[in-house]
Design a protein around this motif. Structure first.
Motif, PDB file in Angstrom:
ATOM      1  N   PHE A 106      -4.355  -4.813   1.540  1.00  0.00           N
ATOM      2  CA  PHE A 106      -3.462  -3.732   1.112  1.00  0.00           C
ATOM      3  C   PHE A 106      -3.974  -3.019  -0.137  1.00  0.00           C
ATOM      4  O   PHE A 106      -4.697  -3.589  -0.960  1.00  0.00           O
ATOM      5  CB  PHE A 106      -2.058  -4.283   0.831  1.00  0.00           C
ATOM      6  N   ASN A 107      -3.585  -1.759  -0.239  1.00  0.00           N
ATOM      7  CA  ASN A 107      -3.685  -0.938  -1.445  1.00  0.00           C
ATOM      8  C   ASN A 107      -2.784   0.272  -1.215  1.00  0.00           C
ATOM      9  O   ASN A 107      -1.925   0.253  -0.320  1.00  0.00           O
ATOM     10  CB  ASN A 107      -5.134  -0.533  -1.764  1.00  0.00           C
ATOM     11  N   GLN A 108      -2.957   1.346  -1.990  1.00  0.00           N
ATOM     12  CA  GLN A 108      -2.101   2.516  -1.830  1.00  0.00           C
ATOM     13  C   GLN A 108      -2.415   3.299  -0.553  1.00  0.00           C
ATOM     14  O   GLN A 108      -1.602   4.126  -0.123  1.00  0.00           O
ATOM     15  CB  GLN A 108      -2.245   3.430  -3.044  1.00  0.00           C
ATOM     16  N   GLN A 109      -3.567   3.050   0.055  1.00  0.00           N
ATOM     17  CA  GLN A 109      -3.965   3.783   1.257  1.00  0.00           C
ATOM     18  C   GLN A 109      -3.736   3.003   2.541  1.00  0.00           C
ATOM     19  O   GLN A 109      -3.668   3.604   3.621  1.00  0.00           O
ATOM     20  CB  GLN A 109      -5.458   4.166   1.178  1.00  0.00           C
ATOM     21  N   ALA A 110      -3.653   1.689   2.451  1.00  0.00           N
ATOM     22  CA  ALA A 110      -3.663   0.896   3.683  1.00  0.00           C
ATOM     23  C   ALA A 110      -2.822  -0.363   3.507  1.00  0.00           C
ATOM     24  O   ALA A 110      -2.602  -0.840   2.390  1.00  0.00           O
ATOM     25  CB  ALA A 110      -5.100   0.511   4.049  1.00  0.00           C
TER      26      ALA A 110
END
Length: 277
Positions: A106-110
């Motif tokens: 996870f991160n802010q894009q995925a």
């Protein structure tokens, strides 16, 4: 054109969609030719959204916006794919592969979640430019988790190992004079700022984390209940052992403030504020 992540290699047969902002529910779709070119010959005046989508489905790989302000205007806009990185996480415990662990990428894009296989591995094909967090949670002990960070690189495979061998950390929360402080919330945070456990000191000021991933440092963060100032201790759990570590809260002081008016007379009902630097 649609280009690969290098910004120069054309992508043939890529799906491209356009939709106007006055009717976002309807889009027009084409595919690129052998040179990666696409064209929408009759887009309505106004703002539009252009996007490139993967053939296997899912979310748009890249999206751009623009506008057509006059009849006959031609807008040239290229779409560049984000880097694609294959991430393979291997989860182990006590030197052995750990199947059934919940692995989150996870991160802010995925965001994606997998379950580790019999050999302890879980894979994810990540499209994006931001660093990717990889977190593994023990299959039977929900409080036992560890995380790491992967840096993306187009066309690369990133292999990471997450060790869920466990140890314990315990101690007291104390004030600056060494006295135990009860009922203080303490969080254990991994190196990439992910909370992996939480506890509260008991009536005697003691805390204990039973299951902390061994071998990787964690920050123990405690806030003084009187003024919310934070104390931080960095500790590394050792597999099969209990590490002792006390957390000492910063010393407290008292500020007395007298507010006066321009004539030097005390001013009643004024508000005073104290900020910590």
């Amino acid at each position: 054109h649609v280009y690969a992540a290098d910004g120069a290699t054309p992508v043939a047969d890529a799906i491209v969609r356009v939709r106007t902002f006055d009717n976002l529910a309807i889009h027009e779709q084409v595919r690129t030719d052998a040179l990666g070119r696409f064209e929408f010959p009759s887009v309505r005046l106004g703002s539009f959204e252009l996007s490139h989508w993967p053939s296997e489905g899912g979310n748009a790989l890249v999206t751009r916006s623009g506008s057509i302000d006059s009849v006959g205007q031609v807008v040239v806009m290229n779409l560049v794919r984000p880097p694609t990185t294959q991430v393979v996480a291997t989860v182990v415990a006590d030197g052995q592969p750990l199947p059934g662990a919940v692995v989150t990428f996870f991160n802010q894009q995925a965001w994606a979640q997998r379950t580790s296989a019999a050999d302890g591995t879980a894979s994810y094909s990540y499209r994006g430019e931001m660093p990717l967090n990889v977190r593994a949670q023990h299959p039977t002990q929900s409080g036992l988790a560890a995380a790491t960070v992967v840096l993306p690189e187009d066309g690369a495979t990133r292999n990471v190992t997450i060790d869920l061998s466990q140890g314990s950390i315990e101690g007291f929360v104390r004030d600056a004079a060494g006295n135990p402080v009860p009922f203080v919330g303490i969080e254990a945070v991994s190196g990439n700022n992910v909370q992996v456990a939480y506890d509260q000191s008991d009536a005697d000021g003691r805390y204990r984390f039973e299951t902390i991933a061994a071998g990787a440092p964690v920050e123990l963060r405690a806030r003084d209940p009187e003024n919310q100032v934070q104390a931080v201790e960095t500790v590394t759990a050792i597999a099969g052992q209990t590490v002792q570590r006390d957390i000492v809260l910063p010393a407290r002081g008292t500020i007395e403030l007298t507010v006066v008016n321009a004539s030097g007379q005390p001013l009643r009902n004024a508000y005073g504020f104290a900020e910590f630097e």
